[in-house]
Design a protein around this motif. Structure first.
Motif, mmCIF file in Angstrom:
data_model
loop_
_atom_site.group_PDB
_atom_site.id
_atom_site.type_symbol
_atom_site.label_atom_id
_atom_site.label_comp_id
_atom_site.label_asym_id
_atom_site.label_seq_id
_atom_site.Cartn_x
_atom_site.Cartn_y
_atom_site.Cartn_z
ATOM 1 N N UNK A 175 0.880 -1.262 0.232
ATOM 2 C CA UNK A 175 0.198 -0.113 0.195
ATOM 3 C C UNK A 175 0.968 1.317 -0.123
ATOM 4 N N UNK A 176 0.294 2.255 -0.170
ATOM 5 C CA UNK A 176 1.214 3.747 -0.309
ATOM 6 C C UNK A 176 1.401 4.155 1.559
ATOM 7 N N UNK A 177 2.748 4.618 1.441
ATOM 8 C CA UNK A 177 3.136 4.268 2.979
ATOM 9 C C UNK A 177 3.840 5.600 3.502
ATOM 10 N N UNK A 224 4.852 9.737 9.187
ATOM 11 C CA UNK A 224 4.233 9.307 9.507
ATOM 12 C C UNK A 224 4.308 7.570 10.447
ATOM 13 N N UNK A 225 4.829 6.947 9.830
ATOM 14 C CA UNK A 225 5.934 6.086 10.978
ATOM 15 C C UNK A 225 6.803 6.445 11.229
ATOM 16 N N UNK A 226 7.404 6.961 11.618
ATOM 17 C CA UNK A 226 8.756 7.678 12.446
ATOM 18 C C UNK A 226 7.692 8.365 13.403
ATOM 19 N N UNK A 279 11.991 16.439 8.656
ATOM 20 C CA UNK A 279 11.987 15.397 6.769
ATOM 21 C C UNK A 279 10.770 15.867 6.738
ATOM 22 N N UNK A 280 10.734 15.551 5.872
ATOM 23 C CA UNK A 280 9.389 16.057 4.676
ATOM 24 C C UNK A 280 8.207 14.631 4.665
ATOM 25 N N UNK A 281 7.073 15.034 4.200
ATOM 26 C CA UNK A 281 6.637 14.121 3.306
ATOM 27 C C UNK A 281 7.338 13.143 2.443
ATOM 28 N N UNK A 282 7.175 11.496 3.008
ATOM 29 C CA UNK A 282 7.735 10.439 2.245
ATOM 30 C C UNK A 282 7.288 9.647 2.082
ATOM 31 N N UNK A 283 6.568 9.311 0.844
ATOM 32 C CA UNK A 283 5.921 7.955 0.400
ATOM 33 C C UNK A 283 6.853 7.136 -0.036
ATOM 34 N N UNK A 284 6.626 5.932 0.267
ATOM 35 C CA UNK A 284 6.433 4.779 -0.549
ATOM 36 C C UNK A 284 5.147 3.906 -1.186
ATOM 37 N N UNK A 285 5.993 2.749 -0.658
ATOM 38 C CA UNK A 285 4.859 1.428 -1.569
ATOM 39 C C UNK A 285 5.583 0.056 -0.401
#
Length: 379
Positions: A215-217, A221-223, A245-251
């Motif tokens: 999913x897109x993560x 937000x995890x940090x 930090x900035x918004x850091x999206x990954x999958x």
């Protein structure tokens, strides 16, 4: 898979070479025959005074077939024998590398992973196949050795709490004056450690199988979630945690990526200075990757030790004498989750002490372009 018996590749290649040679010879003889029919006259004049027919001419075409056919048949027979013999030799020479590859494959299936083909010669299709097979064998051998080492370490780690529990129970059974409450508390702690180890092993196995939905993560937000969850632990150890930090999206898997972040932050808090330690958690976006960086103060870490901390059950010397030594799988789980998400993990000792751990993950694919004409099907 059961297959019906058939011709070998060598026989097929031999028949192919011989058949091609026969076809080429037949076409050549046919061309010669057509040439003779076209350019050789039906009758030839006989020079006066020479031996000839009574009519002064000598027939040619009528005798041409009788002369040409036996010789053409002899040539085709020679080409057949030559093609079969030469084709067999050529096929044997061409398939010699394949024989070595097949032998190496049979050795590998019998359990011998140390054998290598090492096919000499210049680069071609067979040598590319042999090199790829050697590379696969090397990786498979390393993986099997790692799994065996992991199984031995896991057995040892699981045996330890069981042995301690047995000792405590034996003491409680043979010593009527022992403190039952203390025994229960120690059993509770030992069992909790065994449960933590079992859950860590299950998580590690799940990450290695890559059996999770993507999913897109957002790593930022995890940090933040990991930092808030572990804030009481940080306060207990006198460690300040800063997140930026900035918004850091990954999958990827939200649960696994959260576990990765939790392990990194927990590791940075526990293995820090006795007092006044710091942890910095930073997320950023690069042109081709997204990055999560966890940096902490602490004692000096040798580069040789830092390169081994991601191995299962590997701990630094100072980690064995703390109340939060863990089960020795924290960074191993981080490494496995990172690789399961097609990322890279880097551990670098800080000159002032502590570690700088960087996780690089691929960014999510770009969204599909909007079709012209509107956003919905009704437009």
């Amino acid at each position: 898979m059961d297959r019906a018996p058939g011709l070998s590749v060598r026989v097929k290649l031999t028949l192919s070479y011989a058949g091609f040679l026969m076809l080429a010879g037949a076409l050549l003889l046919a061309a010669v025959w057509v040439f003779l029919l076209r350019y050789v006259p039906d009758r030839a004049l006989i020079i006066p005074g020479s031996t000839g027919t009574t009519h002064g001419v000598f027939p040619i075409r009528s005798n041409l077939l009788h002369v040409f056919a036996p010789r053409a048949a002899a040539v085709l027979a020679f080409l057949l024998v030559f093609g079969l013999g030469g084709g067999w030799l050529l096929a044997s020479r061409m398939l010699a590398p394949l024989t070595r590859i097949t032998d190496a494959t049979r050795r590998a299936t019998s359990g011998s992973l140390s054998h290598r083909i090492q096919l000499p010669g210049r680069k071609d299709e067979f040598r590319e196949l042999a090199d790829a097979f050697d590379t696969m064998l090397a990786r498979l051998e390393a993986h099997v050795a790692e799994q065996q080492r992991f199984a031995a370490n896991a057995s040892h780690e699981l045996r330890t709490p069981l042995a301690i529990s047995k000792t405590l129970l034996d003491v409680a059974r043979t010593d009527p004056t022992c403190d039952t409450g203390e025994v229960i508390d120690r059993l509770h702690a030992v069992n909790a450690r065994a449960i933590d180890l079992t859950e860590a092993l299950l998580l590690l196995s799940r990450a290695e199988r890559r059996s999770f939905a993507r999913e897109r993560v957002d790593l930022s937000l995890m940090a933040e979630e990991a930092t808030e969850t572990l804030l009481p632990l940080a306060e207990k150890h006198g460690v300040t945690v800063e997140t930026s930090g900035d918004i850091t999206p990954t999958l990827g898997s939200p649960a696994l990526l959260l576990q990765l972040t939790m392990n990194l932050v927990h590791n940075a808090i526990v293995h820090n200075l006795p007092e006044g330690g710091s942890v910095w958690v930073h997320t950023s976006v690069r042109p081709k990757t997204v990055v999560l960086t966890v940096e902490n103060t602490g004692e000096q870490v040798a580069p040789q030790l830092a390169s081994t901390l991601t191995e299962p059950f590997q701990r630094g010397t100072e980690r064995l004498h703390t109340d939060h030594a863990g089960v020795g799988l924290g960074l191993a789980i981080v490494k496995t989750i990172t690789h399961a998400h097609d990322g890279t993990l880097t551990l670098i000792p800080r000159p002032a002490g502590g570690l700088r751990i960087t996780v690089e993950l691929p960014p999510p694919p770009p969204p599909p372009p909007r079709t012209p004409g509107g956003d919905g099907p009704g437009n």
